[in-house]
Design a protein around this motif. Structure first.
Motif, PDB file in Angstrom:
ATOM      1  N   TYR A 173     -15.002  -0.679  -0.342  1.00 24.83           N
ATOM      2  CA  TYR A 173     -13.391  -0.132  -0.170  1.00 24.83           C
ATOM      3  C   TYR A 173     -13.295   0.593   1.231  1.00 24.83           C
ATOM      4  CZ  TYR A 173      -9.248   2.396  -0.657  1.00 24.83           C
ATOM      5  OH  TYR A 173      -8.010   2.919  -0.606  1.00 24.83           O
ATOM      6  N   SER A 187       0.771  -1.191  -0.020  1.00 25.32           N
ATOM      7  CA  SER A 187      -0.069  -0.036   0.039  1.00 25.32           C
ATOM      8  C   SER A 187       0.913   1.385   0.001  1.00 25.32           C
ATOM      9  CB  SER A 187      -0.769   0.187   1.199  1.00 25.32           C
ATOM     10  OG  SER A 187      -1.528   1.002   1.376  1.00 25.32           O
ATOM     11  N   GLY A 229      -7.225   1.833  -6.042  1.00 23.45           N
ATOM     12  CA  GLY A 229      -6.893   3.235  -5.609  1.00 23.45           C
ATOM     13  C   GLY A 229      -7.861   4.002  -5.363  1.00 23.45           C
ATOM     14  N   TRP A 277     -14.262   2.853 -12.721  1.00 23.92           N
ATOM     15  CA  TRP A 277     -14.074   3.971 -11.678  1.00 23.92           C
ATOM     16  C   TRP A 277     -15.449   4.164 -11.158  1.00 23.92           C
ATOM     17  CZ3 TRP A 277     -12.604   4.683 -16.673  1.00 23.92           C
ATOM     18  CH2 TRP A 277     -13.505   5.505 -17.461  1.00 23.92           C
ATOM     19  N   ASN A 330      -5.385  -3.644  -9.312  1.00 23.07           N
ATOM     20  CA  ASN A 330      -4.921  -2.740  -8.335  1.00 23.07           C
ATOM     21  C   ASN A 330      -6.388  -1.792  -7.971  1.00 23.07           C
ATOM     22  OD1 ASN A 330      -1.787  -2.979  -8.661  1.00 23.07           O
ATOM     23  ND2 ASN A 330      -2.341  -2.834 -10.860  1.00 23.07           N
ATOM     24  N   GLN A 378      -3.571   3.625  -2.365  1.00 23.48           N
ATOM     25  CA  GLN A 378      -3.688   2.648  -3.409  1.00 23.48           C
ATOM     26  C   GLN A 378      -2.879   1.405  -2.960  1.00 23.48           C
ATOM     27  OE1 GLN A 378      -1.395   3.711  -7.085  1.00 23.48           O
ATOM     28  NE2 GLN A 378       0.151   4.601  -5.840  1.00 23.48           N
ATOM     29  N   TYR A 420      -4.159   9.867  -1.795  1.00 27.32           N
ATOM     30  CA  TYR A 420      -4.268   9.074  -2.665  1.00 27.32           C
ATOM     31  C   TYR A 420      -3.752   7.742  -2.300  1.00 27.32           C
ATOM     32  CZ  TYR A 420      -3.361   6.874  -7.124  1.00 27.32           C
ATOM     33  OH  TYR A 420      -3.383   5.954  -8.205  1.00 27.32           O
TER      34      TYR A 420
END
Length: 159
Positions: free
Chosen positions: A146, A6, A52, A99, A50, A31, A29
């Motif tokens: 998330y 991370s 983010g 997204w 991935n 990720q 940010y």
């Protein structure tokens, strides 16, 4: 299953209202790589995954500073917006870039140390979460959650 490797970048700007209460605008940010993705039926999809999120939050923080000590603990909460990105190259010949923009919130706690008159060293923890993510794709919808646990250190300056 979980996240590996991370990274986190946070920038914040704030205002102290009184001896205990301050507010800040925080941009970040976080990720990470997903090391395993399991779905019902096929099992592990394999490949490179991935995730983010670009976040913008308004935080309200309470400094527990009753003794003008060199170390000041604090707690806070905040809300704002999170723009989550999913980049995937599953083992199949498929590439996913998707997204989702959602409500984001966080809770934080830590301690700030006075190094000089106006300079501070901060050590803290933040739990960051969004509402459920929906990544719409022409091939279908990917739904996810998330959330992240973040430990951080920072240097600040009070004007």
């Amino acid at each position: 299953p979980g996240l590996v490797g991370s990274e986190l970048c946070i920038r914040d700007w704030g205002y102290r209202f009184d001896h205990h209460v301050r507010a800040e605008i925080a941009a970040g940010y976080p990720q990470a790589e997903i090391d395993e993705l399991m779905i019902p039926g096929p099992g592990d999809l394999g490949g490179d995954w991935n995730v983010g999120a670009v976040t913008g939050l308004l935080n309200v923080i309470y400094d527990i500073d009753y003794w003008d000590a060199l170390a000041v603990p604090y707690v806070g909460v905040g809300a704002g917006i999170g723009y989550a990105m999913l980049n995937a190259k599953p083992a199949a010949a498929l590439h996913i870039d998707a997204w989702s923009t959602e409500f984001a919130w966080n809770a934080l706690a830590g301690i700030r140390f006075r190094m000089f008159d106006n300079a501070l060293l901060s050590l803290g923890y933040r739990y960051l979460s969004t509402t459920d993510l929906d990544f719409d794709r022409s091939a279908g919808r990917i739904s996810s959650e998330y959330a992240s646990h973040q430990f951080f250190a920072g240097i600040g300056y009070e004007f």
